[in-house]
Motif scaffolding. Structure first.
Motif, PDB file in Angstrom:
ATOM      1  N   HIS A   8       6.869  -1.671   4.019  1.00  0.00           N
ATOM      2  CA  HIS A   8       6.843  -2.987   3.866  1.00  0.00           C
ATOM      3  C   HIS A   8       7.520  -3.697   4.895  1.00  0.00           C
ATOM      4  CE1 HIS A   8       6.049  -3.139  -0.721  1.00  0.00           C
ATOM      5  NE2 HIS A   8       6.749  -2.050  -0.891  1.00  0.00           N
ATOM      6  N   SER A   9       7.531  -5.051   4.722  1.00  0.00           N
ATOM      7  CA  SER A   9       8.323  -5.677   5.781  1.00  0.00           C
ATOM      8  C   SER A   9       9.426  -6.313   5.420  1.00  0.00           C
ATOM      9  CB  SER A   9       7.316  -6.944   6.243  1.00  0.00           C
ATOM     10  OG  SER A   9       5.964  -6.560   6.766  1.00  0.00           O
ATOM     11  N   ILE A  10      10.170  -6.611   6.240  1.00  0.00           N
ATOM     12  CA  ILE A  10      11.730  -7.233   6.173  1.00  0.00           C
ATOM     13  C   ILE A  10      11.456  -8.699   6.451  1.00  0.00           C
ATOM     14  CG2 ILE A  10      14.134  -7.400   6.670  1.00  0.00           C
ATOM     15  CD1 ILE A  10      14.074  -4.257   7.045  1.00  0.00           C
ATOM     16  N   ASP A  11      11.935  -9.540   5.788  1.00  0.00           N
ATOM     17  CA  ASP A  11      11.970 -10.965   6.353  1.00  0.00           C
ATOM     18  C   ASP A  11      13.080 -11.294   6.957  1.00  0.00           C
ATOM     19  OD1 ASP A  11      14.126 -11.655   4.414  1.00  0.00           O
ATOM     20  OD2 ASP A  11      12.910 -12.586   3.014  1.00  0.00           O
ATOM     21  N   SER A  12      13.195 -12.413   7.694  1.00  0.00           N
ATOM     22  CA  SER A  12      14.091 -12.829   8.467  1.00  0.00           C
ATOM     23  C   SER A  12      15.467 -13.006   8.031  1.00  0.00           C
ATOM     24  CB  SER A  12      13.812 -14.328   9.027  1.00  0.00           C
ATOM     25  OG  SER A  12      13.803 -15.278   8.090  1.00  0.00           O
ATOM     26  N   LYS A  13      15.457 -13.203   6.502  1.00  0.00           N
ATOM     27  CA  LYS A  13      16.817 -13.157   5.746  1.00  0.00           C
ATOM     28  C   LYS A  13      17.519 -11.554   5.474  1.00  0.00           C
ATOM     29  CE  LYS A  13      16.135 -17.605   3.801  1.00  0.00           C
ATOM     30  NZ  LYS A  13      15.755 -18.335   2.723  1.00  0.00           N
ATOM     31  N   GLY A  14      16.734 -10.459   6.016  1.00  0.00           N
ATOM     32  CA  GLY A  14      17.019  -9.033   5.700  1.00  0.00           C
ATOM     33  C   GLY A  14      16.550  -8.880   4.284  1.00  0.00           C
ATOM     34  N   ARG A  15      15.664  -9.293   3.508  1.00  0.00           N
ATOM     35  CA  ARG A  15      15.186  -8.901   2.373  1.00  0.00           C
ATOM     36  C   ARG A  15      13.854  -8.014   2.431  1.00  0.00           C
ATOM     37  NH1 ARG A  15      14.952 -14.969  -0.207  1.00  0.00           N
ATOM     38  NH2 ARG A  15      13.264 -14.956   1.756  1.00  0.00           N
ATOM     39  N   VAL A  16      14.041  -6.998   1.603  1.00  0.00           N
ATOM     40  CA  VAL A  16      12.707  -6.304   1.612  1.00  0.00           C
ATOM     41  C   VAL A  16      12.157  -5.798   0.080  1.00  0.00           C
ATOM     42  CG1 VAL A  16      14.187  -3.822   1.576  1.00  0.00           C
ATOM     43  CG2 VAL A  16      11.956  -3.983   2.370  1.00  0.00           C
ATOM     44  N   ILE A  17      11.233  -5.781  -0.185  1.00  0.00           N
ATOM     45  CA  ILE A  17      10.649  -5.543  -1.483  1.00  0.00           C
ATOM     46  C   ILE A  17      10.725  -3.932  -1.723  1.00  0.00           C
ATOM     47  CG2 ILE A  17       8.408  -5.281  -2.883  1.00  0.00           C
ATOM     48  CD1 ILE A  17       7.460  -7.723  -1.584  1.00  0.00           C
ATOM     49  N   ILE A  18      11.536  -3.777  -2.959  1.00  0.00           N
ATOM     50  CA  ILE A  18      11.583  -2.135  -3.289  1.00  0.00           C
ATOM     51  C   ILE A  18      10.402  -1.990  -4.242  1.00  0.00           C
ATOM     52  CG2 ILE A  18      13.051  -0.709  -5.045  1.00  0.00           C
ATOM     53  CD1 ILE A  18      14.409  -1.605  -2.340  1.00  0.00           C
ATOM     54  N   PRO A  19       9.796  -0.916  -3.958  1.00  0.00           N
ATOM     55  CA  PRO A  19       8.324  -0.885  -4.642  1.00  0.00           C
ATOM     56  C   PRO A  19       8.350  -0.805  -6.488  1.00  0.00           C
ATOM     57  CG  PRO A  19       8.466   0.829  -3.017  1.00  0.00           C
ATOM     58  CD  PRO A  19       9.896   0.015  -3.061  1.00  0.00           C
ATOM     59  N   SER A  20       7.622  -1.354  -7.161  1.00  0.00           N
ATOM     60  CA  SER A  20       7.747  -1.281  -8.599  1.00  0.00           C
ATOM     61  C   SER A  20       8.062   0.200  -9.023  1.00  0.00           C
ATOM     62  CB  SER A  20       6.481  -2.132  -9.063  1.00  0.00           C
ATOM     63  OG  SER A  20       5.414  -1.385  -8.950  1.00  0.00           O
ATOM     64  N   LYS A  21       7.493   1.083  -8.531  1.00  0.00           N
ATOM     65  CA  LYS A  21       7.658   2.395  -9.076  1.00  0.00           C
ATOM     66  C   LYS A  21       8.967   2.746  -8.920  1.00  0.00           C
ATOM     67  CE  LYS A  21       3.088   4.443  -8.388  1.00  0.00           C
ATOM     68  NZ  LYS A  21       2.336   5.781  -7.799  1.00  0.00           N
ATOM     69  N   PHE A  22       9.725   2.253  -7.783  1.00  0.00           N
ATOM     70  CA  PHE A  22      11.288   2.636  -7.663  1.00  0.00           C
ATOM     71  C   PHE A  22      12.094   1.876  -8.622  1.00  0.00           C
ATOM     72  CE2 PHE A  22      11.040   4.240  -2.994  1.00  0.00           C
ATOM     73  CZ  PHE A  22      10.197   5.490  -3.184  1.00  0.00           C
ATOM     74  N   ARG A  23      11.636   0.339  -8.659  1.00  0.00           N
ATOM     75  CA  ARG A  23      12.467  -0.351  -9.527  1.00  0.00           C
ATOM     76  C   ARG A  23      12.373   0.119 -11.000  1.00  0.00           C
ATOM     77  NH1 ARG A  23       9.277  -4.463  -6.800  1.00  0.00           N
ATOM     78  NH2 ARG A  23       8.522  -5.124  -8.916  1.00  0.00           N
ATOM     79  N   ASN A  24      11.316   0.639 -11.465  1.00  0.00           N
ATOM     80  CA  ASN A  24      11.186   1.064 -12.905  1.00  0.00           C
ATOM     81  C   ASN A  24      12.214   2.040 -13.131  1.00  0.00           C
ATOM     82  OD1 ASN A  24       9.163  -0.746 -13.302  1.00  0.00           O
ATOM     83  ND2 ASN A  24       7.582   0.952 -12.902  1.00  0.00           N
ATOM     84  N   GLN A  25      12.854   2.725 -12.133  1.00  0.00           N
ATOM     85  CA  GLN A  25      13.668   3.941 -12.193  1.00  0.00           C
ATOM     86  C   GLN A  25      15.067   3.355 -11.948  1.00  0.00           C
ATOM     87  OE1 GLN A  25      12.478   7.722 -10.548  1.00  0.00           O
ATOM     88  NE2 GLN A  25      10.802   6.648  -9.892  1.00  0.00           N
ATOM     89  N   LEU A  26      15.110   1.952 -11.397  1.00  0.00           N
ATOM     90  CA  LEU A  26      16.532   1.723 -10.883  1.00  0.00           C
ATOM     91  C   LEU A  26      17.315   0.587 -11.911  1.00  0.00           C
ATOM     92  CD1 LEU A  26      15.376   1.086  -7.125  1.00  0.00           C
ATOM     93  CD2 LEU A  26      17.224   2.736  -7.941  1.00  0.00           C
TER      94      LEU A  26
END
Length: 143
Positions: A8-26
Motif C-alpha cells: 500500500h501507499s501512505i498519503d501525505s497525512k500519514g494514513r494507510v489502508i489496512i487490508p479488508s482481510k485484516f480489518r475483518n479481524q480487527l
C-alpha cells in the motif's frame, strides 16, 4: 490469524489502508506500536490486552524488562479506521519504521506488521538466504 503481504501507499497525512482481510479481524480499531527489526506491530484489541497482562508480570527490578516495557508502551497508540479503512500512523511510528510512500503490511499470526517496502525486501532476502539455519534453530521450540 493474520497472514499474507499487502503493498500500500501512505498519503501525505500519514494514513494507510489496512487490508479488508485484516480489518475483518480487527473490528473498528487496532493498536499500533514500535516493533522489532524496524517495523510497526499492529494488534487487535484482545491480543493487546493479553500482551498487557503478560507484561504486567515483568520484574520491575530487571533493567531489560523496564527497557522493553518502555519501548513497547511508549510507542503504542489506539487507531480507529476511517470510512476508507485507513488508520493515521503517528509521526513517531513513521520515523521508527522509516516509512515513506511505499509500504507493505505483513500478516504474522496474531499481529500484523507495517514495513518500509525496501526494508522489507532487504529483510526478507536476508532471511531467505539463512532459512535453513533458522528452521534448524526452531527445533528447540518443537516446530
Amino acid at each position: 490469524m493474520f497472514m499474507g503481504e499487502f503493498q500500500h501507499s501512505i498519503d501525505s497525512k500519514g494514513r494507510v489502508i489496512i487490508p479488508s482481510k485484516f480489518r475483518n479481524q480487527l473490528g473498528s480499531n487496532c493498536i499500533l506500536t514500535r516493533g522489532m527489526d524496524g517495523c510497526i506491530f499492529g494488534y487487535p484489541e484482545d491480543v493487546w490486552r493479553e500482551l498487557e497482562e503478560k507484561m504486567k508480570h515483568l520484574p520491575l527490578t530487571k533493567r531489560d524488562a523496564r527497557a522493553f516495557s518502555r519501548f513497547f508502551y511508549s510507542g503504542a497508540t489506539e487507531c480507529e479506521f476511517d470510512k476508507q479503512g485507513r488508520v493515521n500512523i503517528p509521526s513517531s511510528l513513521i520515523k521508527h519504521a522509516e516509512l515513506d510512500q511505499n509500504c507493505i503490511l505483513v500478516g504474522v499470526s496474531n499481529r500484523f506488521e507495517i514495513w518500509n517496502l525496501d526494508n522489507w525486501h532487504h529483510y526478507n532476502d536476508e532471511t531467505e538466504m539463512n532459512i535453513e539455519d533458522i528452521a534448524e534453530s526452531m527445533e528447540d521450540f518443537d516446530l
